[in-house]
Scaffold this motif. Structure first.
Motif, PDB file in Angstrom:
ATOM      1  N   PHE A 117       1.041  -1.004  -0.148  1.00  0.00           N
ATOM      2  CA  PHE A 117       0.118  -0.391   0.213  1.00  0.00           C
ATOM      3  C   PHE A 117       0.665   1.669  -0.099  1.00  0.00           C
ATOM      4  N   PRO A 118       2.207   1.267   0.999  1.00  0.00           N
ATOM      5  CA  PRO A 118       3.063   2.586   1.160  1.00  0.00           C
ATOM      6  C   PRO A 118       3.041   2.650  -0.243  1.00  0.00           C
ATOM      7  N   ASP A 119       3.621   1.974  -0.855  1.00  0.00           N
ATOM      8  CA  ASP A 119       4.300   2.117  -2.034  1.00  0.00           C
ATOM      9  C   ASP A 119       3.408   2.297  -3.942  1.00  0.00           C
ATOM     10  N   GLU A 120       2.389   1.849  -3.411  1.00  0.00           N
ATOM     11  CA  GLU A 120       1.117   2.100  -4.186  1.00  0.00           C
ATOM     12  C   GLU A 120       0.733   4.118  -4.403  1.00  0.00           C
ATOM     13  N   LEU A 121       0.982   4.263  -3.061  1.00  0.00           N
ATOM     14  CA  LEU A 121      -0.023   5.300  -2.648  1.00  0.00           C
ATOM     15  C   LEU A 121       1.003   6.246  -3.617  1.00  0.00           C
ATOM     16  N   ASN A 122       2.506   6.384  -3.235  1.00  0.00           N
ATOM     17  CA  ASN A 122       3.978   7.193  -2.717  1.00  0.00           C
ATOM     18  C   ASN A 122       3.916   7.133  -5.444  1.00  0.00           C
ATOM     19  N   THR A 123       3.331   6.614  -5.749  1.00  0.00           N
ATOM     20  CA  THR A 123       3.671   6.368  -6.977  1.00  0.00           C
ATOM     21  C   THR A 123       2.241   7.222  -7.402  1.00  0.00           C
ATOM     22  N   GLN A 124       1.200   7.024  -6.651  1.00  0.00           N
ATOM     23  CA  GLN A 124      -0.289   7.364  -7.536  1.00  0.00           C
ATOM     24  C   GLN A 124       0.452   9.173  -6.879  1.00  0.00           C
ATOM     25  N   VAL A 125       0.990   9.076  -5.804  1.00  0.00           N
ATOM     26  CA  VAL A 125       0.694  10.996  -5.187  1.00  0.00           C
ATOM     27  C   VAL A 125       1.412  11.538  -5.807  1.00  0.00           C
ATOM     28  N   GLN A 126       3.144  10.429  -6.460  1.00  0.00           N
ATOM     29  CA  GLN A 126       3.708  11.233  -7.460  1.00  0.00           C
ATOM     30  C   GLN A 126       3.476  11.263  -8.933  1.00  0.00           C
ATOM     31  N   SER A 127       2.336  10.899  -9.534  1.00  0.00           N
ATOM     32  CA  SER A 127       1.552  10.998 -10.438  1.00  0.00           C
ATOM     33  C   SER A 127       1.326  12.413 -10.891  1.00  0.00           C
ATOM     34  N   MET A 128       0.910  12.719  -9.676  1.00  0.00           N
ATOM     35  CA  MET A 128      -0.206  14.325  -9.754  1.00  0.00           C
ATOM     36  C   MET A 128       0.414  15.371 -10.300  1.00  0.00           C
ATOM     37  N   TYR A 129       2.627  14.778  -9.957  1.00  0.00           N
ATOM     38  CA  TYR A 129       3.112  15.976 -10.428  1.00  0.00           C
ATOM     39  C   TYR A 129       3.055  16.060 -11.749  1.00  0.00           C
ATOM     40  N   LEU A 130       2.616  14.839 -12.484  1.00  0.00           N
ATOM     41  CA  LEU A 130       2.858  14.457 -13.886  1.00  0.00           C
ATOM     42  C   LEU A 130       1.301  15.193 -14.520  1.00  0.00           C
ATOM     43  N   GLY A 131       0.331  14.980 -13.853  1.00  0.00           N
ATOM     44  CA  GLY A 131      -0.635  16.370 -14.240  1.00  0.00           C
ATOM     45  C   GLY A 131      -2.240  15.041 -14.035  1.00  0.00           C
ATOM     46  N   THR A 132      -1.601  14.176 -13.145  1.00  0.00           N
ATOM     47  CA  THR A 132      -3.096  13.305 -12.754  1.00  0.00           C
ATOM     48  C   THR A 132      -3.523  13.957 -11.533  1.00  0.00           C
ATOM     49  N   SER A 133      -5.504  14.089 -12.032  1.00  0.00           N
ATOM     50  CA  SER A 133      -6.137  14.862 -11.294  1.00  0.00           C
ATOM     51  C   SER A 133      -6.048  13.996  -9.543  1.00  0.00           C
ATOM     52  N   ALA A 134      -6.774  14.317  -8.649  1.00  0.00           N
ATOM     53  CA  ALA A 134      -6.579  14.063  -7.575  1.00  0.00           C
ATOM     54  C   ALA A 134      -8.278  12.714  -7.016  1.00  0.00           C
ATOM     55  N   ASP A 135      -9.222  12.935  -7.922  1.00  0.00           N
ATOM     56  CA  ASP A 135      -9.592  12.335  -8.480  1.00  0.00           C
ATOM     57  C   ASP A 135     -10.151  10.850  -8.969  1.00  0.00           C
ATOM     58  N   LYS A 136      -8.401  11.123  -9.908  1.00  0.00           N
ATOM     59  CA  LYS A 136      -8.749  10.272 -10.152  1.00  0.00           C
ATOM     60  C   LYS A 136      -7.006   9.274  -9.489  1.00  0.00           C
ATOM     61  N   VAL A 137      -6.723   9.872  -8.798  1.00  0.00           N
ATOM     62  CA  VAL A 137      -5.487   9.089  -8.177  1.00  0.00           C
ATOM     63  C   VAL A 137      -6.593   8.424  -7.630  1.00  0.00           C
ATOM     64  N   ALA A 138      -7.675   8.993  -6.296  1.00  0.00           N
ATOM     65  CA  ALA A 138      -8.425   8.455  -5.230  1.00  0.00           C
ATOM     66  C   ALA A 138      -8.979   7.057  -5.989  1.00  0.00           C
ATOM     67  N   GLY A 139      -8.960   7.684  -7.262  1.00  0.00           N
ATOM     68  CA  GLY A 139      -9.779   6.205  -7.555  1.00  0.00           C
ATOM     69  C   GLY A 139      -9.104   4.983  -8.072  1.00  0.00           C
ATOM     70  N   ALA A 140      -7.645   5.344  -8.488  1.00  0.00           N
ATOM     71  CA  ALA A 140      -7.149   4.170  -9.108  1.00  0.00           C
ATOM     72  C   ALA A 140      -6.567   3.551  -6.671  1.00  0.00           C
ATOM     73  N   MET A 141      -6.651   4.047  -6.531  1.00  0.00           N
ATOM     74  CA  MET A 141      -6.424   3.455  -4.900  1.00  0.00           C
ATOM     75  C   MET A 141      -7.561   2.812  -4.769  1.00  0.00           C
ATOM     76  N   ASP A 142      -8.375   3.256  -4.521  1.00  0.00           N
ATOM     77  CA  ASP A 142      -9.425   2.091  -4.605  1.00  0.00           C
ATOM     78  C   ASP A 142      -9.965   1.050  -5.600  1.00  0.00           C
ATOM     79  N   LYS A 143      -9.214   1.171  -6.572  1.00  0.00           N
ATOM     80  CA  LYS A 143      -8.624   0.097  -7.444  1.00  0.00           C
ATOM     81  C   LYS A 143      -7.980  -0.485  -7.109  1.00  0.00           C
ATOM     82  N   TRP A 144      -7.166  -0.483  -6.823  1.00  0.00           N
ATOM     83  CA  TRP A 144      -6.267  -1.294  -6.455  1.00  0.00           C
ATOM     84  C   TRP A 144      -6.449  -2.124  -5.404  1.00  0.00           C
TER      85      TRP A 144
END
Length: 419
Positions: free
Chosen positions: A385-412
């Motif tokens: 989990f921490p590694d996956e969240l780290n990857t998802q949060v870092q993707s926000m610096y590349l333009g991924t939106s907050a709602d997509k990160v939350a959705g991706a974390m629920d899916k994961w």
């Protein structure tokens, strides 16, 4: 034991069997004269160096002729990654120091039903299938905002923020005053800082949130995780965190803060020791991570310097005896606590003013703590989990939106939760 715990044990148990088939046992080299070599794989940090651990076990070695302790640093991406490599290679250590991931529990020998184990911080909370597999040295707080008092004065920030709205307003003033408002970075730190800020705001009302997410009764998208991610996205958009954060190493984060370039840095209490060593040319302060409603947050906390004994150890009795020394010997425990500025009831040491201020924050929270990272016992996340969240949060610096990160974390989480 929850179904998740059983899943971890089954999954890791299979790995342990595979390792046993490969090797049979640890391959630590004992002396020809019958001396026993206890190998410790330790979590290396700027403070907890290999030499620190050598000094830590020196007292035990001196009192136990015939026992040698070999300190090993990770050779992979971290202690868990290195342990997997060593298991696959047929050369696991006898003791694991750090890496308190519940998913590792299946690899560990149960610790005895002894008072020294029960007295170890978080030992009972980490219990799986009724057995304690880890003993911690102290309590490590991980939801603190360190700040440059001179920067706050220069920027006209007259009080420490209690809400995220106040924090964002303070960061804007700090940016206008010429500072990097909040120091972030890459490696493991991006997701870790996100958890440090989010978990007190999620688990202040749902202490068993990880367990509830495993059952599907709560979601990232419907919780304060999503609310926090919205705030974080606004910080990236407005330049309140470095736009090149993914390329900044942890030590460089510390260097930027101690050099006075950045005004705030979210981190665990161990940063106080690094600041004391660096002797920055400003007065550093600390306050708890803000909340959405301005209430005093609990502190996200973990066992400090936890130890486990590998099932595959051929020196199980000696390894457990060494763990007992590390978590119950007054001198050893105090040395461990003081190194990182950790806490434990009944133990005291000469602390820095900043560490004393951190202790006051824990007192202000009434001593209440909540889970961080992978969690403990039945209130644990799926492995990774921490590694996956780290990857998802870092993707926000590349333009991924907050709602997509939350959705991706629920899916994961749904894909990896215990069935």
């Amino acid at each position: 034991m929850g179904s998740g715990s059983r899943r971890h044990l089954v999954k890791l148990g299979a790995l342990a069997i595979s390792a046993a088939l490969l090797t049979g046992c640890s391959t630590g080299t004992d002396s020809a004269g019958g001396g026993k070599n206890i190998r410790m794989l330790v979590n290396i940090t700027p403070v907890l160096t290999k030499q620190f651990y050598k000094d830590l076990v020196a007292g035990y070695v001196a009192d136990h002729p015939g026992v040698k302790v070999t300190i090993e640093a990770p050779t992979g991406r971290g202690i868990e990654d290195t342990l997997k490599q060593q298991l696959a290679a047929g050369s696991p250590p006898d003791i694991l120091a750090g890496g308190q991931n519940t998913a590792l529990a299946g690899q560990m020998a149960p610790l005895p039903d002894a008072q020294w184990v029960k007295d170890s911080p978080f030992a009972e909370a980490s219990k799986l299938d009724g057995k304690v597999w880890m003993a911690g040295t102290g309590v490590q707080l991980q939801s603190l905002v360190f700040y440059n008092k001179d920067a706050f004065t220069k920027a006209g920030v007259t009080s420490t923020p209690k809400t995220f709205d106040e924090f964002t307003a303070a960061l804007r003033k700090l940016k206008s005053a010429g500072y990097t408002p909040m120091q972030t970075g890459g490696e493991w730190t991006t997701g870790a800082q996100a958890l440090m800020m989010a978990n007190p705001n999620v688990m202040n009302t749902e202490p068993q949130w990880y367990a509830k997410r495993n059952k599907g009764s709560v979601t990232f998208a419907g919780s304060n995780y999503a609310k926090f991610l919205d705030v974080y996205q606004s910080w990236i958009k407005d330049g309140l965190v470095p736009k090149d954060a993914n390329g900044i190493k942890y030590q460089d984060m510390i260097n930027n803060f101690t050099a006075g370039k950045s005004a705030t840095m979210v981190m665990g209490n161990w940063l106080a020791a690094s600041l004391a060593d660096a002797k920055p040319g400003f007065d550093a302060g600390v306050f708890p991570v803000p909340t959405f409603d301005g209430s005093t947050p609990p502190q996200a906390a973990n066992p400090a310097m936890p130890y486990s004994v590998l099932k595959s150890s051929k020196h199980t009795a000696e390894a457990i005896d060494l763990v007992k020394y590390l978590v119950s010997d007054k001198k050893a425990v105090t040395k461990g606590l003081s190194a990182e500025g950790n806490f434990r009831t009944g133990y005291s040491y000469k602390a820095t003013p900043l560490t004393n201020d951190i202790a006051k924050l824990l007192d202000a929270a009434g001593g209440k703590t909540v889970a961080i990272g992978p969690g403990l016992g039945d209130n644990s996340s799926p492995a990774g989990f921490p590694d996956e969240l780290n990857t998802q949060v870092q993707s926000m610096y590349l333009g991924t939106s907050a709602d997509k990160v939350a959705g991706a974390m629920d899916k994961w989480w749904s894909a990896n939760a215990p069935k």
